[in-house]
Design a protein around this motif. Structure first.
Motif, PDB file in Angstrom:
ATOM      1  N   VAL A 112       3.861   2.516   8.001  1.00 61.44           N
ATOM      2  CA  VAL A 112       3.214   1.305   8.512  1.00 61.44           C
ATOM      3  C   VAL A 112       4.026   0.089   8.069  1.00 61.44           C
ATOM      4  CG1 VAL A 112       1.133  -0.119   8.455  1.00 61.44           C
ATOM      5  CG2 VAL A 112       0.934   2.371   8.494  1.00 61.44           C
ATOM      6  N   LEU A 113       4.405  -0.740   9.048  1.00 65.27           N
ATOM      7  CA  LEU A 113       5.184  -1.947   8.780  1.00 65.27           C
ATOM      8  C   LEU A 113       4.430  -3.176   9.274  1.00 65.27           C
ATOM      9  CD1 LEU A 113       8.689  -0.758  10.073  1.00 65.27           C
ATOM     10  CD2 LEU A 113       7.782  -0.579   7.745  1.00 65.27           C
ATOM     11  N   SER A 114       4.636  -4.294   8.611  1.00 58.28           N
ATOM     12  CA  SER A 114       4.059  -5.556   9.087  1.00 58.28           C
ATOM     13  C   SER A 114       4.962  -6.701   8.671  1.00 58.28           C
ATOM     14  CB  SER A 114       2.645  -5.758   8.527  1.00 58.28           C
ATOM     15  OG  SER A 114       2.666  -5.890   7.111  1.00 58.28           O
ATOM     16  N   VAL A 115       4.885  -7.795   9.433  1.00 60.62           N
ATOM     17  CA  VAL A 115       5.675  -8.996   9.157  1.00 60.62           C
ATOM     18  C   VAL A 115       4.692 -10.140   8.955  1.00 60.62           C
ATOM     19  CG1 VAL A 115       7.517 -10.506   9.968  1.00 60.62           C
ATOM     20  CG2 VAL A 115       7.500  -8.087  10.651  1.00 60.62           C
ATOM     21  N   PRO A 116       4.579 -10.681   7.742  1.00 57.54           N
ATOM     22  CA  PRO A 116       3.549 -11.696   7.442  1.00 57.54           C
ATOM     23  C   PRO A 116       3.892 -13.067   8.022  1.00 57.54           C
ATOM     24  CG  PRO A 116       4.924 -11.332   5.515  1.00 57.54           C
ATOM     25  CD  PRO A 116       5.385 -10.351   6.551  1.00 57.54           C
ATOM     26  N   THR A 117       3.101 -13.525   8.970  1.00 54.41           N
ATOM     27  CA  THR A 117       3.343 -14.812   9.614  1.00 54.41           C
ATOM     28  C   THR A 117       3.313 -15.956   8.600  1.00 54.41           C
ATOM     29  OG1 THR A 117       2.465 -14.063  11.731  1.00 54.41           O
ATOM     30  CG2 THR A 117       2.435 -16.426  11.327  1.00 54.41           C
ATOM     31  N   TYR A 118       2.401 -15.918   7.651  1.00 53.13           N
ATOM     32  CA  TYR A 118       2.290 -16.965   6.636  1.00 53.13           C
ATOM     33  C   TYR A 118       3.628 -17.176   5.938  1.00 53.13           C
ATOM     34  CZ  TYR A 118       0.440 -19.469   2.529  1.00 53.13           C
ATOM     35  OH  TYR A 118       0.195 -20.399   1.540  1.00 53.13           O
ATOM     36  N   THR A 119       4.302 -16.093   5.605  1.00 49.03           N
ATOM     37  CA  THR A 119       5.581 -16.184   4.901  1.00 49.03           C
ATOM     38  C   THR A 119       6.713 -16.565   5.845  1.00 49.03           C
ATOM     39  OG1 THR A 119       4.849 -14.558   3.261  1.00 49.03           O
ATOM     40  CG2 THR A 119       7.215 -14.896   3.467  1.00 49.03           C
ATOM     41  N   ILE A 120       6.715 -16.015   7.054  1.00 47.37           N
ATOM     42  CA  ILE A 120       7.746 -16.361   8.034  1.00 47.37           C
ATOM     43  C   ILE A 120       7.705 -17.860   8.341  1.00 47.37           C
ATOM     44  CG2 ILE A 120       8.521 -16.003  10.417  1.00 47.37           C
ATOM     45  CD1 ILE A 120       9.024 -13.666   8.470  1.00 47.37           C
ATOM     46  N   HIS A 121       6.520 -18.428   8.352  1.00 48.01           N
ATOM     47  CA  HIS A 121       6.377 -19.864   8.616  1.00 48.01           C
ATOM     48  C   HIS A 121       6.793 -20.721   7.426  1.00 48.01           C
ATOM     49  CE1 HIS A 121       3.337 -19.562  12.201  1.00 48.01           C
ATOM     50  NE2 HIS A 121       4.526 -19.084  12.477  1.00 48.01           N
ATOM     51  N   ALA A 136       0.878  -1.173   0.000  1.00 42.42           N
ATOM     52  CA  ALA A 136       0.000   0.000   0.000  1.00 42.42           C
ATOM     53  C   ALA A 136       0.916   1.223   0.000  1.00 42.42           C
ATOM     54  CB  ALA A 136      -0.929   0.008   1.219  1.00 42.42           C
ATOM     55  N   PRO A 137       0.387   2.406  -0.341  1.00 42.44           N
ATOM     56  CA  PRO A 137       1.251   3.590  -0.405  1.00 42.44           C
ATOM     57  C   PRO A 137       2.100   3.794   0.846  1.00 42.44           C
ATOM     58  CG  PRO A 137      -0.889   4.091  -1.328  1.00 42.44           C
ATOM     59  CD  PRO A 137      -0.998   2.712  -0.757  1.00 42.44           C
ATOM     60  N   ASN A 138       1.544   3.498   2.006  1.00 42.68           N
ATOM     61  CA  ASN A 138       2.277   3.684   3.256  1.00 42.68           C
ATOM     62  C   ASN A 138       2.279   2.399   4.086  1.00 42.68           C
ATOM     63  OD1 ASN A 138       3.676   4.930   5.345  1.00 42.68           O
ATOM     64  ND2 ASN A 138       1.795   5.576   6.368  1.00 42.68           N
ATOM     65  N   HIS A 139       2.439   1.261   3.424  1.00 38.45           N
ATOM     66  CA  HIS A 139       2.447  -0.019   4.148  1.00 38.45           C
ATOM     67  C   HIS A 139       3.474  -0.936   3.497  1.00 38.45           C
ATOM     68  CE1 HIS A 139      -0.068  -3.475   6.120  1.00 38.45           C
ATOM     69  NE2 HIS A 139       1.232  -3.634   6.273  1.00 38.45           N
ATOM     70  N   LEU A 140       4.491  -1.314   4.265  1.00 32.70           N
ATOM     71  CA  LEU A 140       5.559  -2.156   3.775  1.00 32.70           C
ATOM     72  C   LEU A 140       5.540  -3.484   4.518  1.00 32.70           C
ATOM     73  CD1 LEU A 140       8.359   0.555   3.715  1.00 32.70           C
ATOM     74  CD2 LEU A 140       6.798  -0.079   1.884  1.00 32.70           C
ATOM     75  N   SER A 141       5.582  -4.574   3.761  1.00 31.91           N
ATOM     76  CA  SER A 141       5.632  -5.914   4.326  1.00 31.91           C
ATOM     77  C   SER A 141       7.081  -6.370   4.354  1.00 31.91           C
ATOM     78  CB  SER A 141       4.783  -6.866   3.474  1.00 31.91           C
ATOM     79  OG  SER A 141       4.818  -8.181   3.990  1.00 31.91           O
ATOM     80  N   ILE A 142       7.507  -6.909   5.517  1.00 32.29           N
ATOM     81  CA  ILE A 142       8.897  -7.331   5.688  1.00 32.29           C
ATOM     82  C   ILE A 142       8.911  -8.813   6.049  1.00 32.29           C
ATOM     83  CG2 ILE A 142      11.072  -6.886   6.874  1.00 32.29           C
ATOM     84  CD1 ILE A 142       9.968  -4.137   7.648  1.00 32.29           C
ATOM     85  N   ALA A 143       9.417  -9.630   5.152  1.00 34.59           N
ATOM     86  CA  ALA A 143       9.411 -11.089   5.347  1.00 34.59           C
ATOM     87  C   ALA A 143      10.771 -11.547   5.849  1.00 34.59           C
ATOM     88  CB  ALA A 143       9.041 -11.800   4.051  1.00 34.59           C
ATOM     89  N   ASP A 144      10.985 -11.390   7.138  1.00 34.49           N
ATOM     90  CA  ASP A 144      12.231 -11.815   7.764  1.00 34.49           C
ATOM     91  C   ASP A 144      11.946 -12.099   9.231  1.00 34.49           C
ATOM     92  OD1 ASP A 144      14.795 -11.827   9.120  1.00 34.49           O
ATOM     93  OD2 ASP A 144      15.648 -10.996   7.280  1.00 34.49           O
ATOM     94  N   PRO A 145      12.293 -13.291   9.750  1.00 34.92           N
ATOM     95  CA  PRO A 145      12.040 -13.577  11.162  1.00 34.92           C
ATOM     96  C   PRO A 145      12.647 -12.546  12.110  1.00 34.92           C
ATOM     97  CG  PRO A 145      12.628 -15.591   9.998  1.00 34.92           C
ATOM     98  CD  PRO A 145      12.848 -14.460   9.039  1.00 34.92           C
ATOM     99  N   ASP A 146      13.804 -11.988  11.739  1.00 30.19           N
ATOM    100  CA  ASP A 146      14.437 -10.984  12.598  1.00 30.19           C
ATOM    101  C   ASP A 146      13.558  -9.744  12.753  1.00 30.19           C
ATOM    102  OD1 ASP A 146      16.695 -12.509  13.082  1.00 30.19           O
ATOM    103  OD2 ASP A 146      17.755 -11.733  11.322  1.00 30.19           O
ATOM    104  N   ALA A 147      12.710  -9.469  11.755  1.00 28.92           N
ATOM    105  CA  ALA A 147      11.853  -8.275  11.812  1.00 28.92           C
ATOM    106  C   ALA A 147      10.794  -8.402  12.900  1.00 28.92           C
ATOM    107  CB  ALA A 147      11.194  -8.042  10.461  1.00 28.92           C
ATOM    108  N   LEU A 148      10.387  -9.639  13.219  1.00 30.38           N
ATOM    109  CA  LEU A 148       9.394  -9.827  14.281  1.00 30.38           C
ATOM    110  C   LEU A 148       9.879  -9.216  15.591  1.00 30.38           C
ATOM    111  CD1 LEU A 148       8.330 -13.557  13.732  1.00 30.38           C
ATOM    112  CD2 LEU A 148       6.836 -11.563  13.506  1.00 30.38           C
ATOM    113  N   GLN A 149      11.151  -9.421  15.891  1.00 37.04           N
ATOM    114  CA  GLN A 149      11.702  -8.976  17.160  1.00 37.04           C
ATOM    115  C   GLN A 149      11.853  -7.462  17.229  1.00 37.04           C
ATOM    116  OE1 GLN A 149      12.127 -11.894  18.865  1.00 37.04           O
ATOM    117  NE2 GLN A 149      11.648 -12.913  16.930  1.00 37.04           N
ATOM    118  N   VAL A 150      11.737  -6.795  16.093  1.00 32.96           N
ATOM    119  CA  VAL A 150      11.894  -5.341  16.057  1.00 32.96           C
ATOM    120  C   VAL A 150      10.540  -4.640  15.935  1.00 32.96           C
ATOM    121  CG1 VAL A 150      12.956  -3.391  14.847  1.00 32.96           C
ATOM    122  CG2 VAL A 150      14.161  -5.593  14.976  1.00 32.96           C
TER     123      VAL A 150
END
Length: 540
Positions: free
Chosen positions: A438-447, A86-100
């Motif tokens: 806005v940041l998010s970490v997709p559980t589906y991808t992390i898994h 989305a214009p202001n929404h970035l998805s980050i697919a990295d387990p390390d990102a969860l902790q941040v």
């Protein structure tokens, strides 16, 4: 009589209307193009669908179609770790990102996505204010301590027993070649009972959480039907507290209401706040979803009002919510109490039924896994009682691996939960994002991170849980989210799944009716199975 305008006046009105439309189109276009060009969040060079870079419409459409996690996962496979959705929404697919992104004390807040889930009033799940969330969590968290959860075990076992009694009854009828319409239909064939297990797991989960959250079950298991009382008027229901037989209700399919509400709220939440009232009133799909939100709130209002007319000393979620107090010693008011009870209903029914159904599917799909679990359960459990106790099964390693593997491959909460970067910015996986992003970490991808789970990430294989380093599992396994906003009810959910799966699998053997058929899901806020048609045979 209607006013008659001269031709010249009509021409002027037409021209003015056309000009308004042109101006509106320009304003809308500039509202999307200018932010893209200015790039206030430094996201211009992050890959993703072009429409997603300039408009929330892309994510809105994908979410409404019910497969957001899979679509975002495919984007990450194509583009890598960072994807703009989305214009202001970035998805980050990295387990390390969860902790941040979700860490304690990082200052991030839930985004306005959660506003779309508010109905009666804000509850623990959709409260965005940090101080208010801390207050609510203080009241609620003690309810879900391991010690408190064990007090709920008799309620859980009661309804698991009811499910087994119903399936035993149908197994006996099926053995005679009979068929029926209980629970959306069943049939007897080849000495097995064939049915869609999903409705039955829904009945089980709703009756358990209905008993715990509202003091009495919805009666779905005994009726073999999706039905619950919904208050006709919230105002009248609130006024009826303590007054017996004054509450007016209608009966609706609660599971369907919950499904509609989840898809609606998840789709509404990704749209701009200013646009939500327009689409809610104009589009029929959103109108139906808006009605589901009201009906679900009415269900909670009716159930709590009913409980308040008949005070009891039983130990359940509602009694503990009533006992809870904040730092000032104040208990929850009626409206807040009802909102929190609704939160527990939504969280406690959907997750349990979806996960139980997914576990059943994968055990039926992989008979060697089912056989190993049968062997462990046969050795650990006697034949005296078909319903397991938590103490009997809490240390069964293969059972735990089966449940965890199902929670990994069928991520009930698979979408990336959005968080707003606080003042001062946030650095995640080597990139720094400014305040307001806005940041998010997709559980589906992390898994499905091959570096953690192995090359066979799409295969249901519980043995991987004995092969992977525990530190990597702790970093990448995210079924209940992470940080201060993690699922407060995980102890209850874990106990329920251990008792349900051990009891059901100790007693029955499962086959898939169509093993070649894909396990179809549909996603709102949670990923839900569409159906799970299995053949059931009693083992004893």
């Amino acid at each position: 009589m209607p006013t008659a305008y001269p031709p010249s006046a009509m021409s002027i009105m037409d021209a003015d209307f056309t000009n308004v439309l042109i101006i509106l189109a320009i304003v809308v276009a500039l509202g999307h193009v200018v932010p893209y060009l200015v790039d206030p969040h430094g996201a211009k060079n992050i890959p993703g669908p072009f429409l997603a870079k300039v408009s929330d419409a892309w994510l809105g459409r994908v979410t409404a179609q019910g497969h957001r996690s899979e679509v975002v996962h495919d984007l990450h496979k194509k583009h890598g770790k960072f994807v703009r959705i989305a214009p202001n929404h970035l998805s980050i697919a990295d387990p390390d990102a969860l902790q941040v992104v979700y860490a304690h004390g990082n200052g991030s807040l839930k985004s306005d996505f959660y506003d779309a889930f508010v109905s009666i009033r804000r509850g623990l799940f959709n409260t965005r204010d940090r101080a208010e969330h801390a207050r609510k969590r203080k009241i609620v968290s003690h309810i879900f301590s391991q010690k408190s959860v064990l007090e709920f075990e008799p309620h859980v076992r009661l309804y698991v027993r009811q499910l087994i009694e119903q399936w035993d009854r149908l197994c006996d009828l099926a053995a005679k070649g009979m068929s029926g319409d209980e629970g959306n239909g069943w049939k007897g064939r080849d000495g097995r009972l064939w049915l869609d297990s999903l409705p039955w797991y829904n009945y089980l989960a709703f009756d358990i959480i209905g008993d715990l959250a509202f003091g009495s079950p919805f009666g779905m298991l005994t009726a073999c039907k999706d039905s619950a009382a919904v208050a006709i008027s919230h105002q009248d229901a609130m006024a009826s507290y303590g007054k017996a037989d004054t509450l007016k209700v209608n009966y609706f399919p609660a599971v369907q209401i919950l499904n509609d509400r989840g898809e609606y709220s998840a789709s509404m939440g990704v749209l701009p706040v200013w646009f939500r009232p327009f689409v809610k009133n104009l589009h029929p799909w959103y109108r139906n979803g808006s009605k589901a939100v009201k009906d679900l709130a009415g269900l909670a209002v009716a159930a709590v009002a009913k409980r308040m007319t008949s005070p009891t000393d039983r130990v359940d979620l509602l009694s503990k919510l009533q006992e809870g107090k904040d730092d000032e010693g104040k208990p929850m008011g009626r409206e807040e109490l009802t909102a929190e009870a609704l939160t527990q209903l939504i969280a406690g029914s959907d997750t349990t039924s979806n996960s139980s159904c997914a576990i059943t599917y994968y055990l039926a799909l992989y008979p060697d896994v089912q056989a190993k679990l049968h062997a462990e359960l046969d050795e650990a459990l006697g034949n005296d009682d078909p319903v397991s106790t938590f103490d009997q099964v809490k240390r069964l390693k293969y059972l735990e691996a089966v449940i965890n593997e199902a929670l990994r491959i069928h991520s009930t909460s698979g979408i990336g939960l959005p968080r707003v970067v606080p003042e001062g910015g946030m650095t995640v996986c080597g990139k720094t994002f400014p305040e307001g992003t806005v940041l998010s970490v997709p559980t589906y991808t992390i898994h499905r991170e091959k570096a953690v789970w192995g090359e066979d990430v799409d295969v249901f294989r519980p043995e991987r849980w004995f092969e992977i380093d525990q530190a990597d599992i702790n970093k990448a396994f995210n079924p209940f989210s992470y940080g201060p906003r993690a699922c407060v009810g995980r102890n209850l959910a874990s106990m329920e799944l251990l008792i349900i799966i051990s009891s059901i699998l100790r007693r029955y053997h499962f086959l898939l009716e169509e093993p070649e058929k894909k396990f179809d899901t549909r996603e709102g806020f949670l990923r839900k199975p569409v159906e799970c048609n299995v053949g059931i045979k009693r083992r004893d």
